[in-house]
Design a protein around this motif. Structure first.
Motif, PDB file in Angstrom:
ATOM      1  N   CYS A   1       0.834  -1.195   0.000  1.00 43.15           N
ATOM      2  CA  CYS A   1       0.000   0.000   0.000  1.00 43.15           C
ATOM      3  C   CYS A   1       0.878   1.257   0.000  1.00 43.15           C
ATOM      4  N   GLY A   2       0.565   2.191  -0.908  1.00 44.06           N
ATOM      5  CA  GLY A   2       1.253   3.486  -0.911  1.00 44.06           C
ATOM      6  C   GLY A   2       0.405   4.519  -0.207  1.00 44.06           C
ATOM      7  N   PRO A   3       0.758   5.799  -0.280  1.00 43.62           N
ATOM      8  CA  PRO A   3      -0.032   6.844   0.364  1.00 43.62           C
ATOM      9  C   PRO A   3      -1.466   6.836  -0.163  1.00 43.62           C
ATOM     10  N   CYS A   4      -2.433   6.734   0.738  1.00 41.83           N
ATOM     11  CA  CYS A   4      -3.845   6.606   0.356  1.00 41.83           C
ATOM     12  C   CYS A   4      -4.700   7.511   1.219  1.00 41.83           C
ATOM     13  N   ASP A   5      -5.911   7.779   0.717  1.00 41.35           N
ATOM     14  CA  ASP A   5      -6.881   8.537   1.513  1.00 41.35           C
ATOM     15  C   ASP A   5      -7.708   7.602   2.382  1.00 41.35           C
ATOM     16  N   ILE A   6      -8.076   6.450   1.842  1.00 43.14           N
ATOM     17  CA  ILE A   6      -8.954   5.525   2.568  1.00 43.14           C
ATOM     18  C   ILE A   6      -8.379   4.111   2.496  1.00 43.14           C
ATOM     19  N   GLY A   7      -8.313   3.442   3.623  1.00 49.23           N
ATOM     20  CA  GLY A   7      -7.908   2.038   3.656  1.00 49.23           C
ATOM     21  C   GLY A   7      -9.000   1.212   4.302  1.00 49.23           C
ATOM     22  N   LEU A   8      -9.480   0.201   3.592  1.00 48.64           N
ATOM     23  CA  LEU A   8     -10.501  -0.699   4.134  1.00 48.64           C
ATOM     24  C   LEU A   8      -9.812  -1.989   4.563  1.00 48.64           C
ATOM     25  N   ILE A   9      -9.993  -2.373   5.818  1.00 51.68           N
ATOM     26  CA  ILE A   9      -9.350  -3.591   6.313  1.00 51.68           C
ATOM     27  C   ILE A   9     -10.406  -4.638   6.613  1.00 51.68           C
ATOM     28  N   GLU A  10     -10.312  -5.779   5.939  1.00 52.54           N
ATOM     29  CA  GLU A  10     -11.151  -6.935   6.276  1.00 52.54           C
ATOM     30  C   GLU A  10     -10.310  -7.910   7.089  1.00 52.54           C
ATOM     31  N   GLY A  11     -10.916  -8.531   8.086  1.00 55.63           N
ATOM     32  CA  GLY A  11     -10.237  -9.612   8.801  1.00 55.63           C
ATOM     33  C   GLY A  11      -9.509  -9.150  10.051  1.00 55.63           C
ATOM     34  N   GLY A  12      -9.340 -10.107  10.958  1.00 54.28           N
ATOM     35  CA  GLY A  12      -8.609  -9.841  12.191  1.00 54.28           C
ATOM     36  C   GLY A  12      -7.124 -10.104  12.006  1.00 54.28           C
ATOM     37  N   VAL A  13      -6.390  -9.968  13.103  1.00 57.79           N
ATOM     38  CA  VAL A  13      -4.934 -10.097  13.056  1.00 57.79           C
ATOM     39  C   VAL A  13      -4.573 -11.480  13.592  1.00 57.79           C
ATOM     40  N   CYS A  14      -4.201 -12.385  12.677  1.00 58.66           N
ATOM     41  CA  CYS A  14      -3.974 -13.792  13.030  1.00 58.66           C
ATOM     42  C   CYS A  14      -2.504 -14.174  13.056  1.00 58.66           C
ATOM     43  N   ASN A  15      -1.687 -13.438  12.304  1.00 55.29           N
ATOM     44  CA  ASN A  15      -0.282 -13.861  12.203  1.00 55.29           C
ATOM     45  C   ASN A  15       0.629 -12.648  12.028  1.00 55.29           C
ATOM     46  N   ALA A  16       1.935 -12.912  12.022  1.00 55.54           N
ATOM     47  CA  ALA A  16       2.916 -11.826  11.999  1.00 55.54           C
ATOM     48  C   ALA A  16       2.803 -10.991  10.725  1.00 55.54           C
ATOM     49  N   GLU A  17       2.453 -11.628   9.622  1.00 56.23           N
ATOM     50  CA  GLU A  17       2.324 -10.858   8.378  1.00 56.23           C
ATOM     51  C   GLU A  17       1.139  -9.893   8.472  1.00 56.23           C
ATOM     52  N   ASN A  18       0.043 -10.345   9.106  1.00 57.34           N
ATOM     53  CA  ASN A  18      -1.111  -9.459   9.285  1.00 57.34           C
ATOM     54  C   ASN A  18      -0.705  -8.200  10.037  1.00 57.34           C
ATOM     55  N   VAL A  19       0.127  -8.351  11.075  1.00 51.90           N
ATOM     56  CA  VAL A  19       0.573  -7.194  11.867  1.00 51.90           C
ATOM     57  C   VAL A  19       1.349  -6.235  10.968  1.00 51.90           C
ATOM     58  N   HIS A  20       2.248  -6.787  10.169  1.00 53.80           N
ATOM     59  CA  HIS A  20       3.089  -5.966   9.282  1.00 53.80           C
ATOM     60  C   HIS A  20       2.215  -5.199   8.276  1.00 53.80           C
ATOM     61  N   VAL A  21       1.298  -5.927   7.624  1.00 46.53           N
ATOM     62  CA  VAL A  21       0.447  -5.298   6.596  1.00 46.53           C
ATOM     63  C   VAL A  21      -0.447  -4.234   7.231  1.00 46.53           C
ATOM     64  N   LEU A  22      -0.997  -4.545   8.400  1.00 46.07           N
ATOM     65  CA  LEU A  22      -1.887  -3.593   9.061  1.00 46.07           C
ATOM     66  C   LEU A  22      -1.126  -2.315   9.431  1.00 46.07           C
ATOM     67  N   ARG A  23       0.072  -2.457   9.952  1.00 44.60           N
ATOM     68  CA  ARG A  23       0.865  -1.268  10.312  1.00 44.60           C
ATOM     69  C   ARG A  23       1.211  -0.452   9.064  1.00 44.60           C
ATOM     70  N   GLU A  24       1.497  -1.164   7.966  1.00 43.03           N
ATOM     71  CA  GLU A  24       1.795  -0.465   6.717  1.00 43.03           C
ATOM     72  C   GLU A  24       0.568   0.345   6.268  1.00 43.03           C
ATOM     73  N   PHE A  25      -0.618  -0.254   6.377  1.00 43.25           N
ATOM     74  CA  PHE A  25      -1.844   0.469   6.012  1.00 43.25           C
ATOM     75  C   PHE A  25      -2.034   1.689   6.909  1.00 43.25           C
ATOM     76  N   ARG A  26      -1.826   1.501   8.200  1.00 45.51           N
ATOM     77  CA  ARG A  26      -2.029   2.639   9.119  1.00 45.51           C
ATOM     78  C   ARG A  26      -1.075   3.785   8.787  1.00 45.51           C
ATOM     79  N   THR A  27       0.161   3.431   8.448  1.00 46.91           N
ATOM     80  CA  THR A  27       1.147   4.455   8.114  1.00 46.91           C
ATOM     81  C   THR A  27       0.732   5.215   6.866  1.00 46.91           C
ATOM     82  N   HIS A  28       0.142   4.515   5.893  1.00 50.17           N
ATOM     83  CA  HIS A  28      -0.083   5.127   4.588  1.00 50.17           C
ATOM     84  C   HIS A  28      -1.501   5.653   4.378  1.00 50.17           C
TER      85      HIS A  28
END
Ligand code: SF4
Length: 181
Positions: free
Chosen positions: A51-78
């Motif tokens: 994910c690059g710089p965005c206005d809106i990020g839609l997240i489906e699903g809970g946080v089940c594994n280490a990759e989910n944490v990484h992707v979620l943090r990347e979304f929050r940052t961007h």
């Protein structure tokens, strides 16, 4: 005259079943309208891996594994505005049913005793993300701006929600459209 900048929208599925994404696709003809108003970043409609710089990020699903944490943090940052879409993102949903079980016992039961899976043992390829001991709702990992409940939220509700956001209004979904099932 300059044309208004299109907003940039990203979506991702963490520990979800993709049903919330299917609901997004269920906005049917509004998809054309949506495509006129946004550019898609990481989403099922593009081949963008990060994910690059965005206005809106839609997240489906809970946080089940280490990759989910990484992707979620990347979304929050961007993403300027982050939306928890559906029950799994909001409270862990169905995958969180495993939270009252011991993860090691679960893995041993599945990979040790299930017919057809009892030969290879628990997969441990370094490419596989490490599972977390518990499944977490996304707000336990990052700050979330909006929560849109439902399993899944209907296409109609998702479109009403996105229409407000895209118009710069605070989304207000009222009962009975606002559902938790
Ligand atoms: Fe699937 Fe329901 Fe979870 Fe959405 S909230 S990912 S539809 S299980």
């Amino acid at each position: 005259m300059n044309e208004a900048r299109k907003l940039r929208l990203a979506t991702v599925s963490l520990g979800g079943c993709f049903g919330c994404h299917m609901s997004l696709m269920d906005i049917d003809e509004h998809l054309i309208e949506l495509a006129g108003k946004v550019e898609f970043d990481r989403s099922p409609l593009t081949d963008i891996k990060h994910c690059g710089p965005c206005d809106i990020g839609l997240i489906e699903g809970g946080v089940c594994n280490a990759e989910n944490v990484h992707v979620l943090r990347e979304f929050r940052t961007h993403c300027r505005t982050l939306v928890a879409l559906g029950a799994c993102a909001i409270n862990g949903g169905l995958p969180a049913q495993r939270n009252h079980l011991d993860l090691g016992q679960c893995m041993r039961a599945v990979y040790g005793t299930r017919p057809g899976m009892d030969a290879g043992g628990i997969p441990d390829d370094p490419e596989l993300p490490l599972p977390l001991d518990k499944v977490h709702p996304i707000h336990e990992v990052v700050r979330v701006d909006y929560f849109l409940p439902g399993c899944p939220p209907s296409g109609e509700v998702i479109w009403a929600f996105l229409s407000d956001l895209l118009a710069g209004r605070t989304p207000r979904i009222e009962h009975p459209a606002l559902r938790f099932d």
